[in-house]
Design a protein around this motif. Structure first.
Motif, mmCIF file in Angstrom:
data_model
loop_
_atom_site.group_PDB
_atom_site.id
_atom_site.type_symbol
_atom_site.label_atom_id
_atom_site.label_comp_id
_atom_site.label_asym_id
_atom_site.label_seq_id
_atom_site.Cartn_x
_atom_site.Cartn_y
_atom_site.Cartn_z
ATOM 1 N N ARG A 1 0.820 -1.198 0.000
ATOM 2 C CA ARG A 1 0.000 0.000 0.000
ATOM 3 C C ARG A 1 0.860 1.256 0.000
ATOM 4 N N ARG A 2 2.032 1.202 0.672
ATOM 5 C CA ARG A 2 2.836 2.419 0.824
ATOM 6 C C ARG A 2 4.001 2.514 -0.149
ATOM 7 N N SER A 3 4.388 1.391 -0.793
ATOM 8 C CA SER A 3 5.620 1.394 -1.580
ATOM 9 C C SER A 3 5.348 1.155 -3.059
ATOM 10 N N THR A 4 5.955 1.981 -3.877
ATOM 11 C CA THR A 4 5.838 1.776 -5.326
ATOM 12 C C THR A 4 6.751 0.654 -5.811
ATOM 13 N N ASP A 5 7.620 0.130 -4.944
ATOM 14 C CA ASP A 5 8.408 -1.050 -5.309
ATOM 15 C C ASP A 5 7.540 -2.294 -5.431
ATOM 16 N N CYS A 6 6.362 -2.243 -4.862
ATOM 17 C CA CYS A 6 5.461 -3.390 -4.927
ATOM 18 C C CYS A 6 4.820 -3.455 -6.310
ATOM 19 N N ALA A 7 4.927 -4.606 -6.957
ATOM 20 C CA ALA A 7 4.349 -4.774 -8.297
ATOM 21 C C ALA A 7 2.831 -4.734 -8.280
ATOM 22 N N LEU A 8 2.233 -4.830 -7.075
ATOM 23 C CA LEU A 8 0.770 -4.762 -6.944
ATOM 24 C C LEU A 8 0.334 -3.444 -6.299
ATOM 25 N N HIS A 9 1.229 -2.465 -6.272
ATOM 26 C CA HIS A 9 0.906 -1.170 -5.666
ATOM 27 C C HIS A 9 -0.334 -0.583 -6.340
ATOM 28 N N GLY A 10 -1.283 -0.157 -5.513
ATOM 29 C CA GLY A 10 -2.520 0.399 -6.044
ATOM 30 C C GLY A 10 -3.620 -0.632 -6.238
ATOM 31 N N LYS A 11 -3.307 -1.912 -6.074
ATOM 32 C CA LYS A 11 -4.302 -2.970 -6.213
ATOM 33 C C LYS A 11 -4.716 -3.480 -4.837
ATOM 34 N N ASP A 12 -5.836 -4.197 -4.792
ATOM 35 C CA ASP A 12 -6.295 -4.835 -3.573
ATOM 36 C C ASP A 12 -5.528 -6.156 -3.434
ATOM 37 N N VAL A 13 -4.471 -6.146 -2.638
ATOM 38 C CA VAL A 13 -3.566 -7.296 -2.563
ATOM 39 C C VAL A 13 -4.276 -8.520 -1.989
ATOM 40 N N ARG A 14 -5.158 -8.307 -1.025
ATOM 41 C CA ARG A 14 -5.887 -9.449 -0.469
ATOM 42 C C ARG A 14 -6.772 -10.098 -1.533
ATOM 43 N N ARG A 15 -7.416 -9.291 -2.325
ATOM 44 C CA ARG A 15 -8.279 -9.841 -3.369
ATOM 45 C C ARG A 15 -7.449 -10.566 -4.425
ATOM 46 N N VAL A 16 -6.296 -9.999 -4.765
ATOM 47 C CA VAL A 16 -5.409 -10.659 -5.731
ATOM 48 C C VAL A 16 -4.994 -12.027 -5.212
ATOM 49 N N PHE A 17 -4.573 -12.084 -3.949
ATOM 50 C CA PHE A 17 -4.105 -13.359 -3.412
ATOM 51 C C PHE A 17 -5.244 -14.367 -3.322
ATOM 52 N N ALA A 18 -6.440 -13.898 -2.973
ATOM 53 C CA ALA A 18 -7.593 -14.801 -2.926
ATOM 54 C C ALA A 18 -7.890 -15.378 -4.305
ATOM 55 N N GLU A 19 -7.753 -14.561 -5.346
ATOM 56 C CA GLU A 19 -7.962 -15.041 -6.717
ATOM 57 C C GLU A 19 -6.906 -16.084 -7.092
ATOM 58 N N LEU A 20 -5.653 -15.826 -6.729
ATOM 59 C CA LEU A 20 -4.591 -16.793 -7.028
ATOM 60 C C LEU A 20 -4.828 -18.106 -6.286
ATOM 61 N N ARG A 21 -5.251 -18.018 -5.034
ATOM 62 C CA ARG A 21 -5.501 -19.234 -4.265
ATOM 63 C C ARG A 21 -6.674 -20.025 -4.866
ATOM 64 N N ALA A 22 -7.695 -19.314 -5.316
ATOM 65 C CA ALA A 22 -8.839 -19.993 -5.930
ATOM 66 C C ALA A 22 -8.413 -20.703 -7.217
ATOM 67 N N ARG A 23 -7.567 -20.061 -8.012
ATOM 68 C CA ARG A 23 -7.061 -20.724 -9.221
ATOM 69 C C ARG A 23 -6.259 -21.974 -8.859
ATOM 70 N N ALA A 24 -5.430 -21.835 -7.821
ATOM 71 C CA ALA A 24 -4.613 -22.979 -7.419
ATOM 72 C C ALA A 24 -5.490 -24.140 -6.960
ATOM 73 N N GLU A 25 -6.539 -23.833 -6.226
ATOM 74 C CA GLU A 25 -7.442 -24.890 -5.755
ATOM 75 C C GLU A 25 -8.180 -25.558 -6.907
ATOM 76 N N ARG A 26 -8.404 -24.818 -8.002
ATOM 77 C CA ARG A 26 -9.044 -25.405 -9.196
ATOM 78 C C ARG A 26 -8.033 -26.132 -10.073
ATOM 79 N N GLY A 27 -6.746 -25.986 -9.755
ATOM 80 C CA GLY A 27 -5.715 -26.625 -10.561
ATOM 81 C C GLY A 27 -5.362 -25.872 -11.814
ATOM 82 N N THR A 28 -5.643 -24.551 -11.850
ATOM 83 C CA THR A 28 -5.407 -23.775 -13.077
ATOM 84 C C THR A 28 -4.367 -22.676 -12.904
ATOM 85 N N LEU A 29 -3.688 -22.615 -11.748
ATOM 86 C CA LEU A 29 -2.686 -21.581 -11.530
ATOM 87 C C LEU A 29 -1.360 -22.014 -12.129
ATOM 88 N N VAL A 30 -0.690 -21.074 -12.812
ATOM 89 C CA VAL A 30 0.581 -21.357 -13.474
ATOM 90 C C VAL A 30 1.721 -20.701 -12.694
#
Length: 513
Positions: free
Chosen positions: A282-311
């Motif tokens: 949230r505070r650092s522009t070094d973060c590649a997800l700066h400006g995004k909802d990081v919790r929502r991003v991680f939840a989406e990645l976890r859901a893909r992984a649980e479906r077996g579709t995460l690369v």
């Protein structure tokens, strides 16, 4: 628990009547320890010991690194039978740079379980991280604990687990896991011999006292990192009058009496680590997800992984939900937030696979063996029973409430599940530290994903040890670059002066890695 132990636990998951030691060592049979014959290290001493030779393979006879000397101390496999079969414990030494001002020897262990203190001192490692004044006045001694590296390395047949073995939520899956782990443990015993049943931390503490005696020192100075702190705690319990100074960096809490308390405290720590990662993004522009909802991003990645579709962006292979959690939690060790955010951004941008593709399982030959001291050590040091699939389901539900983003502590979960069906008894079950009055300094990060600050506070309260808190992130305070923590440690080792109660060191902004 250091990176090597983390890797050992994840290799297993990704490849998808002995009594406790007596508390008082004074009345036990003693081993007459010869002085250590230090010699220049040979090139052979860089290699791991041959498990077929109980005495190890350290040959200090050839010319080697002139700054490091190698040696061994001989100890019994079973300390209750000092006249029985023996092994050699491998040692590496960097002499005090000013022998005339020498205080003594400083024995060090980098953690694990399964970390090589021999390699660490040989390569520089912690020995070079200590301030010049410490190196000037102490010999720095690294050792491979029994079962590790050159100290008769524990080896086993390769272990192959299926993805469901990581989360055995049905009776059939749980039974199969127990059968698999028992067979794997028996293979370790078959390959490694009688030492397999005696790699607990109390036996290592007795080895440490043999090292002290071989060095000709009246008392021990010790620096232990991560799992190495459990070795120090056992030494303080068994030989309190022989401790001069002891620094326990990122300490284990061996008083966690129940499986739930162990897992809950670890889950809270990794969730705190994730919350700190989110705040940094949230505070650092070094973060590649700066400006995004990081919790929502991680939840989406976890859901893909649980479906077996995460690369996995590094391998282009499918990534499991456990892999995703484990990688994130390891990144909190540094912390390595920048590279973690980059990986998450790449995974988010990658198109999900339309179907799951399982990774091929390589068949090992009958003769093939792999190094694996971590499981035998952990299962002999911790009694963390999991009694069936119903308990697994209950733990998973409870941990998800404690850690809503992280779901569970991957490393602690893997270690606990690995002991299901294990063929050795717990030799050193958990108990509160009983070494009040021993001069011990604890240092711990406020946001440590592996040895929670909660653990350090508890150990300090129960033992009377002094606690210095580093108000930052990561695991292994001494390697995190805090000049404040380094100065306090140096002052303590030299003068035995501990910081005042409640002392804290300011956080250092993590390196952009």
């Amino acid at each position: 628990m250091k990176r090597k132990a983390w890797a050992a636990a994840l290799v297993a998951t990704a490849a998808l009547g002995i009594t406790p030691a007596p508390a008082n060592a004074q009345d036990e049979p003693r081993l007459e320890t010869a002085s250590i014959g230090w010699k220049p290290c040979s090139d052979d001493s860089k290699d791991s010991g041959d498990p077929g030779d109980l005495r190890g393979s350290v040959d200090p006879g050839d010319p080697g690194d002139s700054d490091v000397e190698c040696g061994t101390v001989t100890v019994p496999i079973d300390w209750s039978r000092p006249g029985g079969p023996k092994i050699d414990i491998a040692l590496a030494r960097r002499r005090a740079t000013e022998p005339a001002s020498r205080i003594g020897a400083l024995l060090v262990n980098p953690g694990g379980p399964g970390g090589s203190g021999f390699n660490d001192v040989r390569a520089g490692g912690m020995a070079k991280q200590f301030p010049a004044e410490v190196r000037r006045r102490f010999d720095i001694i690294g050792f491979d604990p029994r079962g590790v590296g050159r100290s008769h390395q524990i080896r086993c047949r390769p272990l192959t687990l299926r993805p469901e073995d990581v989360f055995p939520v049905t009776t059939r899956q749980f039974r199969r896991l127990g059968e698999t782990m028992r067979a794997h443990g028996e293979s370790c015993r078959q390959v490694s011999g009688p030492l397999f049943d005696f790699v607990d931390s109390a036996s290592v503490a007795r080895d440490m006292d043999a090292i002290r005696e071989g060095l000709g020192e009246d008392t021990l100075n010790f620096y232990g990192n991560s799992y190495g702190t459990l070795l120090g705690q056992q030494y303080a319990r068994l030989f309190p009058e022989r401790v001069r100074a002891m620094v326990l960096d990122s300490t284990m809490d061996h008083s966690r009496a129940t499986t739930w308390d162990f897992l809950r405290s670890e889950a809270k720590a990794v969730q705190d680590g994730f919350d700190q990662y989110v705040a940094w993004c949230r505070r650092s522009t070094d973060c590649a997800l700066h400006g995004k909802d990081v919790r929502r991003v991680f939840a989406e990645l976890r859901a893909r992984a649980e479906r077996g579709t995460l690369v996995d962006p590094r391998t282009s292979e499918p990534k499991t939900a456990f892999d995703l959690l484990a990688d994130a939690q390891y990144a909190f060790f540094g912390p390595y937030w920048k590279s973690l955010s980059q990986d998450h951004a790449k995974m988010l941008a990658n198109r999900p696979r339309t179907s799951s593709t399982s990774r091929p399982v390589e068949k090992a030959t009958r003769e093939e063996t792999v190094e694996n001291p971590s499981m035998p050590i952990f299962c002999q040091d911790w009694r963390l029973p999991v009694r069936g699939a119903a308990e697994v389901r209950a733990y998973l539900r409870g941990l998800a409430r404690v850690a809503p983003d992280m779901r569970l502590p991957a490393q602690a979960w893997a270690a606990t599940i690995s002991c299901v069906g294990w063929p050795t008894a717990t030799r050193v079950p958990q108990e509160p530290p009983r070494w009040k009055g021993v001069p011990v300094l604890l240092i711990n990060s406020r946001y440590d994903p592996a040895t929670p600050h909660e653990w350090a506070r508890n150990v300090a309260r129960q033992s009377g040890a002094a606690l210095l808190t580093y108000d930052g992130w990561g695991h292994g305070v001494y390697s995190l670059g805090s000049a404040c923590a380094a100065a306090a440690t140096e002052r303590y080792l030299l003068s035995l002066r501990t910081p005042p109660p409640g002392s804290r060191c300011p956080a250092v902004e993590p390196r952009a890695e």
